[in-house]
Motif scaffolding. Sequence first.
Motif, short mmCIF file in Angstrom:
data_model
loop_
_atom_site.label_atom_id
_atom_site.label_comp_id
_atom_site.label_asym_id
_atom_site.label_seq_id
_atom_site.Cartn_x
_atom_site.Cartn_y
_atom_site.Cartn_z
N GLU A 1 86.51 -21.62 55.06
CA GLU A 1 87.05 -22.57 54.07
C GLU A 1 86.36 -22.47 52.72
OE1 GLU A 1 84.48 -23.14 55.80
OE2 GLU A 1 83.46 -25.01 55.30
N ILE A 2 85.22 -21.75 52.65
CA ILE A 2 84.53 -21.60 51.36
C ILE A 2 85.07 -20.34 50.69
CG2 ILE A 2 82.29 -21.30 50.23
CD1 ILE A 2 81.03 -22.64 52.73
N THR B 1 94.31 -32.34 42.22
CA THR B 1 94.14 -30.98 41.69
C THR B 1 94.19 -29.99 42.85
OG1 THR B 1 91.75 -31.00 41.97
CG2 THR B 1 92.60 -31.84 39.87
N GLN B 2 94.35 -28.71 42.51
CA GLN B 2 94.38 -27.70 43.57
C GLN B 2 93.08 -27.69 44.36
OE1 GLN B 2 96.04 -23.78 42.80
NE2 GLN B 2 94.40 -22.89 44.02
N ILE B 3 91.95 -27.86 43.66
CA ILE B 3 90.65 -27.87 44.34
C ILE B 3 90.57 -29.07 45.30
CG2 ILE B 3 88.14 -28.16 43.98
CD1 ILE B 3 89.10 -25.40 43.17
N GLU B 4 91.08 -30.23 44.87
CA GLU B 4 91.08 -31.41 45.75
C GLU B 4 91.94 -31.16 46.99
OE1 GLU B 4 90.24 -35.09 42.63
OE2 GLU B 4 92.27 -34.27 42.74
N GLU C 1 92.61 -28.23 48.30
CA GLU C 1 91.92 -27.24 49.14
C GLU C 1 90.83 -27.93 49.97
OE1 GLU C 1 90.46 -24.08 46.67
OE2 GLU C 1 92.47 -23.43 46.09
N GLU C 2 90.04 -28.81 49.31
CA GLU C 2 88.95 -29.49 50.01
C GLU C 2 89.47 -30.35 51.15
OE1 GLU C 2 85.72 -29.63 46.42
OE2 GLU C 2 86.35 -31.55 47.32
N ASP D 1 85.53 -17.66 47.53
CA ASP D 1 85.03 -17.08 46.29
C ASP D 1 86.11 -16.16 45.75
OD1 ASP D 1 82.37 -18.09 45.85
OD2 ASP D 1 81.87 -17.09 47.74
N PRO E 1 92.66 -23.79 53.31
CA PRO E 1 92.30 -23.69 51.88
C PRO E 1 92.71 -22.35 51.28
CG PRO E 1 90.50 -24.68 53.12
CD PRO E 1 91.51 -24.20 54.14
N ARG F 1 95.18 -21.44 48.06
CA ARG F 1 94.69 -20.62 46.93
C ARG F 1 95.51 -19.35 46.76
NH1 ARG F 1 89.00 -19.97 44.84
NH2 ARG F 1 88.88 -22.12 45.61
#
Length: 321
Positions: free
Chosen positions: A159-160, A128-131, A133-134, A162, A144, A148
């Motif tokens: 890297e965090i 997934t995109q979140i995976e 990015e992580e 919002d 990341p 995004r």
Amino acid sequence: MGSMTSYTLLSAAKINLYLEIIGHRPDGFHEMAMVMQSVNLCDRITLTNLPAAIRRLQCDHPQVPTDNSNLALKAVDLLTYKFPELANRGVDITIEKNIPVGAGLAGGSSNAAATLVGLNLLWKLGLTQIELEELSAQLGSDIPFCIRGGTAIATGRGEILDPISSLTDLYVVLAKYESLSVSTPWAYKTYRANFSDRYADISDNATLQERQKRVHAGPMVTAITHKDGAAIGSHLHNDLERVVLPAHDKVQQLRDYMASYGGLGTMMSGSGPTVFTLTSTQDAADEILHKVRAALPDPDLKLWSTCFTATGIRLESETKN
Ligand SMILES: C[C@](O)(CO)[C@H](O)COP(=O)(O)OP(=O)(O)OC[C@H]1O[C@@H](n2ccc(N)nc2=O)[C@H](O)[C@@H]1O
Ligand SMILES: Nc1ncnc2c1ncn2[C@@H]1O[C@H](COP(=O)(O)OP(=O)(O)OP(=O)(O)O)[C@@H](O)[C@H]1O
């Protein structure tokens, strides 16, 4: 021979609308409060399956390494390390460089982001995109965000992420002396050596509240939420200007010229030395570009007129042979 599949992706540069250094972290990095924005100046990356476990890369820009130090090849290595069953897969990577190198525009980071997104398709990994990015955060703090894209608040090492309402109707003039690059580690190290009185050391387990007390990004975030170009322009902020501008008179001079031409706001991006001016129309951006060109006719000064974009990595085409 088996069939060959290629994916061509566009990887967008970023600018920092806001960059505040909150403190020094135990891992040696700096704790950040940033607002990042993708801009429509893109490299083109083509990934082609190879039948054997060969990984190779070519790039049309002489300053970009083509060995394992290239961030795109590092992205391949990271995936293989994470998924050992991929060790026998091969890939050929071609990078067409449009984003200037060592510019504070995250060119290398966006190439790594495109490689991860592209290999996920080429090798049918189903991440997934979140995976993605992580995983990418292990490779670099800006990556990341490059995956995004759009407009985002970035904290931690950067890297965090919002989300914040994505800005699209703004235009930007970018200016960089081709022969001048700034090393990101140098910029942070020099900031730490000279301005560490501006922040307190922060421990890894500091609460979000403790971190936020030190942040002054509120007015910029409000300006973005209201899509208020004038307010965005007037709240641009970058702590790294304190170290890069005094070290490079030419960049300070460029910034002064650009700021005098009536755009919404002017600032250096990231660790520099690219300087940007925001405008509310394409015509206004083109006009400022021509004024800068006339005032500083140095052929070493490269200029671009482009716009904000909501996408970091874009799939341009898929080819099967
Ligand atoms: C300047 C920015 O581009 C602004 O977006 C980023 O903060 C830099 O991001 P990046 O190039 O992806 O940085 P990384 O590859 O993670 O780190 C490069 C070097 O920058 C310094 N670094 C980077 C990020 C951070 N939060 N603190 C740091 O001190 C470290 O010396 C590190 O060795
Ligand atoms: N794919 C790549 N594209 C450009 N540079 C790369 C790449 N891979 C590795 N590099 C190396 O990384 C260095 C920094 O390049 P890059 O253009 O990403 O800097 P930057 O825009 O200042 O990055 P950032 O804004 O993330 O700090 C280059 O001098 C080059 O040696």
